[in-house]
Design a protein around this motif. Structure first.
Motif, short mmCIF file in Angstrom:
data_model
loop_
_atom_site.label_atom_id
_atom_site.label_comp_id
_atom_site.label_asym_id
_atom_site.label_seq_id
_atom_site.Cartn_x
_atom_site.Cartn_y
_atom_site.Cartn_z
N ALA A 42 -4.32 5.73 0.98
CA ALA A 42 -4.68 5.71 -0.61
C ALA A 42 -5.08 6.91 -1.03
CB ALA A 42 -5.67 4.64 -0.81
N ASP A 43 -5.87 7.63 -0.15
CA ASP A 43 -6.58 8.84 -0.67
C ASP A 43 -5.61 9.80 -0.67
OD1 ASP A 43 -9.11 7.85 -0.81
OD2 ASP A 43 -9.66 8.39 1.34
N GLY A 44 -4.50 9.89 0.31
CA GLY A 44 -3.51 11.08 0.19
C GLY A 44 -2.38 10.53 -0.84
N ALA A 45 -2.36 9.47 -1.18
CA ALA A 45 -1.30 8.97 -2.20
C ALA A 45 -1.98 9.57 -3.55
CB ALA A 45 -1.01 7.53 -2.44
N ARG A 46 -3.24 9.33 -3.93
CA ARG A 46 -3.89 9.85 -5.09
C ARG A 46 -3.77 11.46 -5.18
NH1 ARG A 46 -7.53 5.44 -3.72
NH2 ARG A 46 -7.17 3.55 -5.08
N GLN A 47 -4.21 11.99 -4.22
CA GLN A 47 -4.19 13.35 -4.22
C GLN A 47 -2.56 14.01 -4.44
OE1 GLN A 47 -6.08 15.05 -0.78
NE2 GLN A 47 -7.79 13.82 -1.07
N GLY A 48 -1.70 13.00 -3.98
CA GLY A 48 -0.42 13.34 -4.35
C GLY A 48 0.26 13.28 -5.69
N GLY A 49 -0.80 12.63 -6.38
CA GLY A 49 -0.57 12.30 -7.77
C GLY A 49 0.11 11.00 -8.16
N HIS A 50 0.23 9.97 -6.96
CA HIS A 50 0.70 8.90 -7.32
C HIS A 50 -0.21 7.74 -7.63
CE1 HIS A 50 4.04 10.48 -4.84
NE2 HIS A 50 3.08 10.62 -3.85
N GLU A 51 0.15 6.73 -8.49
CA GLU A 51 -0.70 5.42 -8.70
C GLU A 51 -0.80 4.75 -7.75
OE1 GLU A 51 -0.51 3.40 -12.79
OE2 GLU A 51 1.45 4.71 -12.82
N VAL A 52 -2.12 4.25 -7.64
CA VAL A 52 -2.43 3.41 -6.12
C VAL A 52 -3.08 2.11 -6.45
CG1 VAL A 52 -3.42 3.17 -3.98
CG2 VAL A 52 -2.31 5.41 -4.66
N ARG A 53 -2.60 0.99 -6.11
CA ARG A 53 -3.30 -0.32 -6.15
C ARG A 53 -3.43 -0.89 -4.70
NH1 ARG A 53 -0.82 -3.61 -11.23
NH2 ARG A 53 -1.21 -1.91 -12.71
N SER A 54 -4.60 -1.50 -4.30
CA SER A 54 -4.75 -1.90 -3.12
C SER A 54 -5.08 -3.46 -3.12
CB SER A 54 -5.70 -1.18 -2.33
OG SER A 54 -5.39 0.12 -2.31
N LEU A 55 -4.83 -4.10 -2.00
CA LEU A 55 -5.07 -5.59 -1.68
C LEU A 55 -5.65 -5.67 -0.16
CD1 LEU A 55 -4.72 -8.02 -3.41
CD2 LEU A 55 -2.76 -8.69 -1.80
N ARG A 56 -6.66 -6.33 -0.12
CA ARG A 56 -7.22 -6.46 1.38
C ARG A 56 -7.20 -8.03 1.73
NH1 ARG A 56 -11.54 -3.73 3.77
NH2 ARG A 56 -12.95 -5.84 3.57
N LEU A 57 -6.44 -8.14 2.87
CA LEU A 57 -6.19 -9.67 3.22
C LEU A 57 -7.64 -10.27 3.55
CD1 LEU A 57 -4.45 -11.61 4.19
CD2 LEU A 57 -4.50 -10.72 6.51
N ALA A 58 -8.51 -9.38 3.79
CA ALA A 58 -9.90 -10.12 4.37
C ALA A 58 -10.76 -10.64 3.15
CB ALA A 58 -10.59 -9.13 5.18
N ASP A 59 -10.34 -10.08 2.03
CA ASP A 59 -11.10 -10.44 0.37
C ASP A 59 -10.37 -11.77 -0.02
OD1 ASP A 59 -12.73 -8.38 1.30
OD2 ASP A 59 -11.59 -6.94 0.01
N ASP A 82 -2.55 -12.43 -7.77
CA ASP A 82 -2.96 -10.82 -7.83
C ASP A 82 -2.00 -10.13 -6.69
OD1 ASP A 82 -5.02 -11.06 -9.68
OD2 ASP A 82 -6.67 -11.07 -8.18
N ALA A 83 -1.71 -11.08 -5.60
CA ALA A 83 -0.76 -10.36 -4.43
C ALA A 83 0.62 -10.28 -5.18
CB ALA A 83 -0.85 -11.33 -3.36
N GLN A 84 1.19 -11.14 -5.84
CA GLN A 84 2.33 -10.85 -6.41
C GLN A 84 2.34 -9.99 -7.47
OE1 GLN A 84 3.27 -15.15 -7.30
NE2 GLN A 84 4.62 -15.53 -5.72
N ASP A 85 1.59 -9.95 -8.31
CA ASP A 85 1.28 -8.71 -9.23
C ASP A 85 1.56 -7.45 -8.76
OD1 ASP A 85 1.27 -10.69 -11.28
OD2 ASP A 85 -0.83 -10.63 -11.80
N LEU A 86 0.76 -7.36 -7.60
CA LEU A 86 0.79 -5.98 -6.85
C LEU A 86 2.22 -5.60 -6.14
CD1 LEU A 86 -1.56 -4.30 -4.44
CD2 LEU A 86 0.47 -4.87 -3.63
N VAL A 87 2.90 -6.65 -5.75
CA VAL A 87 4.21 -6.55 -5.29
C VAL A 87 5.29 -6.21 -6.51
CG1 VAL A 87 6.33 -7.71 -4.04
CG2 VAL A 87 3.98 -7.73 -3.17
N ALA A 88 5.10 -6.89 -7.52
CA ALA A 88 6.03 -6.76 -8.77
C ALA A 88 5.77 -5.48 -9.48
CB ALA A 88 5.80 -7.87 -9.91
N TRP A 89 4.54 -4.84 -9.53
CA TRP A 89 4.21 -3.48 -9.97
C TRP A 89 4.61 -2.39 -8.88
CZ3 TRP A 89 0.71 0.14 -7.84
CH2 TRP A 89 0.18 1.10 -8.58
#
Length: 206
Positions: A42-59, A82-89
């Motif tokens: 995620a840190d690398g992707a943001r530094q590369g100019g990408h949009e990032v959304r994350s989902l933690r299974l444990a949560d 939320d999980a399906q929205d992340l995949v769709a996005w």
């Protein structure tokens, strides 16, 4: 770190994209290396100019599927929405998980069963058609055995099933993988090297 297992190849930078990260370790303990890998990507992707959304299974809080009727019916679970929205996005999906008994943890498999339902992930009928085309993915797996042993002796069966029977089935491709073996024996320097490699992958959106 075994040089044959290191994700060393370089890739040309790509255009900024929407990247969805699924941290698939069911244990929320911050010491789990999967969490650090997901954060590094995620840190690398943001530094590369990408949009990032994350989902933690444990949560997440969601039930397991017990019958076909439940699978085919609309769910009413906010975390699954939320999980399906992340995949769709997302245009590119990152799935990070440990290897348990040759495949992903049961809780992560349960999430896939809930997320990739008919109507959302594929069109049901005589010929089932994936509805999540136009997306790529990378699967990052940690394991106790050497990654080469998992590939050659065990045939990477759990990884291949996830790639072929889940992701490719719903239209996601290409699908790349990063396998990190001997996880318990990795030195601090070895872990840092893997985090740096995964961060570089994030910056390139690969």
């Amino acid at each position: 770190m075994n040089a044959r297992e290191s994700p060393a190849p370089s890739f040309e930078p790509c255009e900024p994209m929407r990247i969805g990260i699924i941290d698939g370790h069911p244990d929320g303990d911050p010491a789990r290396f999967c969490h650090a890998l997901a954060d590094a990507y995620a840190d690398g992707a943001r530094q590369g100019g990408h949009e990032v959304r994350s989902l933690r299974l444990a949560d997440l809080d969601f039930p397991i599927l017990l019958d076909r009727v439940s699978w085919e019916a609309p769910h009413a679970c906010p975390d699954l929405t939320d999980a399906q929205d992340l995949v769709a996005w997302a245009e590119h999906l990152i799935i990070v998980h440990p290897l348990w008994l040759g495949t992903q943890p049961a809780r992560l498999k349960a999430l896939f069963e809930q997320m990739f339902r008919p109507g959302f992930a594929f069109k049901a009928g005589r010929a089932m058609t994936g509805r999540l085309t136009g997306r790529s993915a990378r699967i990052i797996v940690t394991m106790g055995m050497p990654a080469l042993v998992y590939r050659l002796w065990f045939g990477a069966h759990g990884l291949n099933a996830l790639k072929r029977n889940v992701l490719a089935f719903v239209g996601i491709r290409p699908i790349r993988e990063t396998l990190i073996g001997n996880i318990e024996g990795l030195t601090l320097e070895g872990r840092r090297a893997w985090l740096s490699s995964v961060k570089a992958l994030g910056a390139r959106g690969r």
